[in-house]
Motif scaffolding. Structure first.
Motif, PDB file in Angstrom:
ATOM      1  N   ALA A 249       1.018  -1.277   0.129  1.00 34.82           N
ATOM      2  CA  ALA A 249      -0.147   0.343  -0.658  1.00 34.82           C
ATOM      3  C   ALA A 249       0.950   1.382  -0.039  1.00 34.82           C
ATOM      4  N   GLU A 250       0.233   2.670  -1.052  1.00 33.02           N
ATOM      5  CA  GLU A 250       1.161   3.491  -0.430  1.00 33.02           C
ATOM      6  C   GLU A 250       0.685   4.301   0.812  1.00 33.02           C
ATOM      7  N   GLY A 251       2.360   4.684   1.277  1.00 29.49           N
ATOM      8  CA  GLY A 251       2.552   5.143   2.070  1.00 29.49           C
ATOM      9  C   GLY A 251       2.643   3.892   3.449  1.00 29.49           C
ATOM     10  N   SER A 252       2.958   2.522   3.437  1.00 23.02           N
ATOM     11  CA  SER A 252       2.931   1.808   4.060  1.00 23.02           C
ATOM     12  C   SER A 252       5.010   1.808   4.305  1.00 23.02           C
ATOM     13  N   LEU A 253       5.551   2.785   4.043  1.00 26.32           N
ATOM     14  CA  LEU A 253       7.122   3.634   4.626  1.00 26.32           C
ATOM     15  C   LEU A 253       6.864   4.848   4.223  1.00 26.32           C
ATOM     16  N   LYS A 254       6.012   5.002   6.148  1.00 27.79           N
ATOM     17  CA  LYS A 254       7.106   6.297   6.702  1.00 27.79           C
ATOM     18  C   LYS A 254       8.098   6.060   7.410  1.00 27.79           C
ATOM     19  N   ALA A 255       8.370   7.865   7.339  1.00 32.11           N
ATOM     20  CA  ALA A 255      10.009   7.971   7.902  1.00 32.11           C
ATOM     21  C   ALA A 255      10.168   9.730   8.249  1.00 32.11           C
ATOM     22  N   GLY A 256      10.954  10.176   8.915  1.00 30.41           N
ATOM     23  CA  GLY A 256      11.270  11.717   8.852  1.00 30.41           C
ATOM     24  C   GLY A 256      12.356  11.299   7.706  1.00 30.41           C
ATOM     25  N   ALA A 257      13.531  10.880   8.080  1.00 37.73           N
ATOM     26  CA  ALA A 257      14.627  10.910   6.758  1.00 37.73           C
ATOM     27  C   ALA A 257      14.801   9.663   6.365  1.00 37.73           C
ATOM     28  N   ILE A 258      15.604   9.438   5.334  1.00 34.62           N
ATOM     29  CA  ILE A 258      16.750   8.462   4.794  1.00 34.62           C
ATOM     30  C   ILE A 258      18.511   8.506   4.922  1.00 34.62           C
ATOM     31  N   LEU A 259      18.175   7.794   6.071  1.00 29.44           N
ATOM     32  CA  LEU A 259      20.190   7.748   6.870  1.00 29.44           C
ATOM     33  C   LEU A 259      20.712   6.471   6.497  1.00 29.44           C
ATOM     34  N   GLY A 260      21.962   6.231   4.763  1.00 30.23           N
ATOM     35  CA  GLY A 260      21.861   4.955   5.018  1.00 30.23           C
ATOM     36  C   GLY A 260      22.898   5.357   3.833  1.00 30.23           C
ATOM     37  N   SER A 261      22.842   4.648   2.569  1.00 30.44           N
ATOM     38  CA  SER A 261      24.315   4.984   1.727  1.00 30.44           C
ATOM     39  C   SER A 261      23.579   5.219   0.812  1.00 30.44           C
ATOM     40  N   HIS A 262      24.426   5.510  -0.401  1.00 29.17           N
ATOM     41  CA  HIS A 262      23.739   6.198  -1.632  1.00 29.17           C
ATOM     42  C   HIS A 262      22.624   5.136  -2.288  1.00 29.17           C
ATOM     43  N   THR A 263      22.730   4.326  -2.327  1.00 27.73           N
ATOM     44  CA  THR A 263      22.209   2.495  -2.851  1.00 27.73           C
ATOM     45  C   THR A 263      21.020   2.581  -1.761  1.00 27.73           C
ATOM     46  N   LEU A 264      20.570   2.959  -0.652  1.00 30.69           N
ATOM     47  CA  LEU A 264      19.222   3.470  -0.502  1.00 30.69           C
ATOM     48  C   LEU A 264      18.938   4.485  -0.699  1.00 30.69           C
ATOM     49  N   GLN A 265      19.668   5.624  -0.768  1.00 30.05           N
ATOM     50  CA  GLN A 265      18.855   6.530  -1.220  1.00 30.05           C
ATOM     51  C   GLN A 265      18.037   6.609  -2.546  1.00 30.05           C
ATOM     52  N   THR A 266      19.369   6.505  -4.275  1.00 27.76           N
ATOM     53  CA  THR A 266      18.585   6.245  -4.917  1.00 27.76           C
ATOM     54  C   THR A 266      17.677   5.053  -4.652  1.00 27.76           C
ATOM     55  N   ARG A 267      17.556   4.125  -4.002  1.00 26.49           N
ATOM     56  CA  ARG A 267      16.322   2.828  -4.266  1.00 26.49           C
ATOM     57  C   ARG A 267      15.325   3.679  -3.795  1.00 26.49           C
ATOM     58  N   MET A 268      15.437   4.489  -2.601  1.00 24.38           N
ATOM     59  CA  MET A 268      13.959   5.112  -1.910  1.00 24.38           C
ATOM     60  C   MET A 268      13.352   6.493  -2.982  1.00 24.38           C
ATOM     61  N   ALA A 269      14.650   6.801  -3.478  1.00 24.60           N
ATOM     62  CA  ALA A 269      14.173   8.095  -4.198  1.00 24.60           C
ATOM     63  C   ALA A 269      12.286   7.990  -5.407  1.00 24.60           C
ATOM     64  N   GLN A 270      12.631   6.632  -6.008  1.00 26.07           N
ATOM     65  CA  GLN A 270      11.503   6.133  -6.729  1.00 26.07           C
ATOM     66  C   GLN A 270      10.039   5.499  -5.975  1.00 26.07           C
ATOM     67  N   GLU A 271      10.977   4.826  -4.597  1.00 30.14           N
ATOM     68  CA  GLU A 271       9.241   4.216  -4.440  1.00 30.14           C
ATOM     69  C   GLU A 271       8.731   4.852  -4.355  1.00 30.14           C
ATOM     70  N   PRO A 272       7.113   4.192  -4.613  1.00 27.41           N
ATOM     71  CA  PRO A 272       5.964   4.684  -4.412  1.00 27.41           C
ATOM     72  C   PRO A 272       5.174   5.014  -2.732  1.00 27.41           C
ATOM     73  N   ARG A 273       5.723   3.845  -2.022  1.00 23.78           N
ATOM     74  CA  ARG A 273       4.514   3.513  -1.047  1.00 23.78           C
ATOM     75  C   ARG A 273       5.785   4.386   0.339  1.00 23.78           C
ATOM     76  N   LEU A 274       6.848   5.234  -0.328  1.00 27.23           N
ATOM     77  CA  LEU A 274       7.459   6.209   1.390  1.00 27.23           C
ATOM     78  C   LEU A 274       6.390   7.745   0.689  1.00 27.23           C
ATOM     79  N   LYS A 275       6.701   7.969   1.610  1.00 29.63           N
ATOM     80  CA  LYS A 275       6.395   9.035   2.559  1.00 29.63           C
ATOM     81  C   LYS A 275       6.478   9.033   3.783  1.00 29.63           C
ATOM     82  N   LEU A 276       7.901  10.873   3.169  1.00 25.73           N
ATOM     83  CA  LEU A 276       8.620  11.303   4.053  1.00 25.73           C
ATOM     84  C   LEU A 276       7.635  12.500   4.540  1.00 25.73           C
TER      85      LEU A 276
END
Length: 419
Positions: A249-276
């Motif tokens: 579901a959209e919004g199943s990933l909610k967080a204030g920040a993405i803290l990790g590797s550049h691999t994670l940052q690139t992956r999460m940038a286009q993740e449709p379930r993510l809401k910061l």
């Protein structure tokens, strides 16, 4: 107003903020290009107080050290700030993470810095990898300086700020900060087994910075329908994504920040379930209590026989602040089916017990009245319903076997009025 260089941006910011506070975004979007501009002009930061949610281990620059008369205010003390904490240039605000949002909304500030990805065709800039604190300043009457960074990814689930909302902006290209987390020391297999045994399909998880979350999440890849509601998302989410353990579901990933590797940052940038989302939502009691089966996963350094917990100090040395641990613990208690879990490895690196008769730390991070489900390699016990005697016995049963006799003797001394 577009500025010609970071040096000019620093000069204008100093002019507008002198004699007061300026908000500095932190985490993966700490504006180090701006800090370098201040460093190259000695005295420019005199009379400026830099304030932000700097993350120990990631944000290592001491902003108060940029000028002899500069100051800083932090919520999470770090060994990297020890020198200016000692002189009083850096002041520590010892509060829960949720209180930082109220501080940013109500305390006097003269300026705020926003670190943004480049604008889209309509002039909107993504907050990119961090939305925890910056939105508190969207509607505040402060001088707003934007750093437009082509190296920051446009995160589709992040809030946006229009270029026209800024008083001034400057282009400043620099890669976002990465956070690497080493593997936990010692054998944590049994501890991981006890924790994962408490987590069922469909739970909503919170995890923080540290060595244990990665090991815990790797043990949950066979779960299904999991969601994330956390102050941060780290590389620990990647095994869950790869295994199909997360809800679709959209919004199943909610967080204030993405803290990790550049691999994670690139992956999460286009993740449709993510809401910061901002701190008010990630750490707010009303939001957390409304989440069914919310499970908080936080680590401790030391636990005593009264159920008091230290998450901040190694002896007299300050490693971090309490952060959001208590916010999440209380939220999990309010949640229908929630579980507030605090993990501690029973032995330190030198074989010393991390379960002690009484905390050696200068202050208590988690009070005994906020008793969690305590987990070590030797089991998991919910301390909340236990009286003082039963609680002490339960905590001793979670200690390393070679230290239990000494802990029992210490508890007997306490009952005799000698501890």
């Amino acid at each position: 107003m577009k500025l010609p260089s970071p040096a000019e941006a620093a000069r204008l910011l100093a002019e507008r903020a002198r004699g007061g506070r300026v908000f500095i975004p932190a985490g993966p979007v700490e504006p180090l290009t701006l800090a370098e501009a201040f460093r190259e002009s000695p005295g420019l930061a005199d009379g400026v107080s830099f304030c932000g949610l700097f993350i120990p281990g990631l944000n290592r620059l001491d902003w108060a050290a940029l000028s002899p008369e500069a100051q800083a205010e932090v919520f999470l003390p770090s060994p990297d700030f020890a020198a200016t904490i000692a002189t009083g240039q850096t002041r520590v605000i010892p509060s829960h993470y949720s209180a930082a949002w109220r501080f940013f909304q109500t305390a006097p500030f003269k300026a705020a810095v926003f670190h943004l990805s480049p604008p889209d065709v309509d002039g909107f800039c993504s907050l990119s990898l961090s939305a925890d604190a910056s939105p508190a300043f969207f509607d505040r009457a402060v001088f707003k300086l934007g750093l437009i960074n082509p190296s920051l990814p446009v995160v589709r689930g992040a809030p946006k700020l229009h270029l026209g909302a800024l008083d001034a902006w400057v282009e400043a290209d620099a890669p976002p900060a990465e956070l690497s987390t080493p593997a936990p020391s010692g054998d944590v297999h049994a501890l991981v087994q006890h924790v994962t045994g408490l987590i069922e399909d469909g739970a909503t998880l919170q995890a923080g910075i540290g060595k244990l979350p990665g090991a815990i999440m790797a043990g949950l890849t066979n779960r299904r329908g999991l969601s994330i509601h956390s102050g941060l998302i780290g590389d620990w989410v990647l095994p869950l994504m790869e295994a199909g353990a997360l809800a679709e579901a959209e919004g199943s990933l909610k967080a204030g920040a993405i803290l990790g590797s550049h691999t994670l940052q690139t992956r999460m940038a286009q993740e449709p379930r993510l809401k910061l989302i901002p701190i008010a939502e990630t750490h707010g009691a009303a939001h957390l209590g409304a989440i069914a089966r919310f499970i908080s996963l936080n680590a401790a350094l030391e636990v005593d026989l009264f159920g008091q917990i230290n998450c901040e100090f190694a002896g007299s040395r300050t490693l971090a602040g309490v952060g959001g641990a208590v916010d999440f613990l209380r939220g999990a208690r309010l949640s229908p089916g929630g579980k507030p879990i605090v993990m501690v490895q029973s032995l330190g690196r030198q074989g010393e017990s991390r379960i002690v008769p009484r905390l050696s730390a200068p202050s208590v991070s988690i009070a005994r009245s906020d008793a969690p489900i305590l987990v070590t390699e030797h089991g998991a016990i919910d301390l909340e319903p236990l009286d003082s005697e039963a609680r002490a016995q339960a905590i001793i049963s979670l200690a390393a076997p070679q230290h239990r006799a000494d802990l029992l003797a210490a508890w007997a001394q306490h009952k005799g009025g000698k501890l």
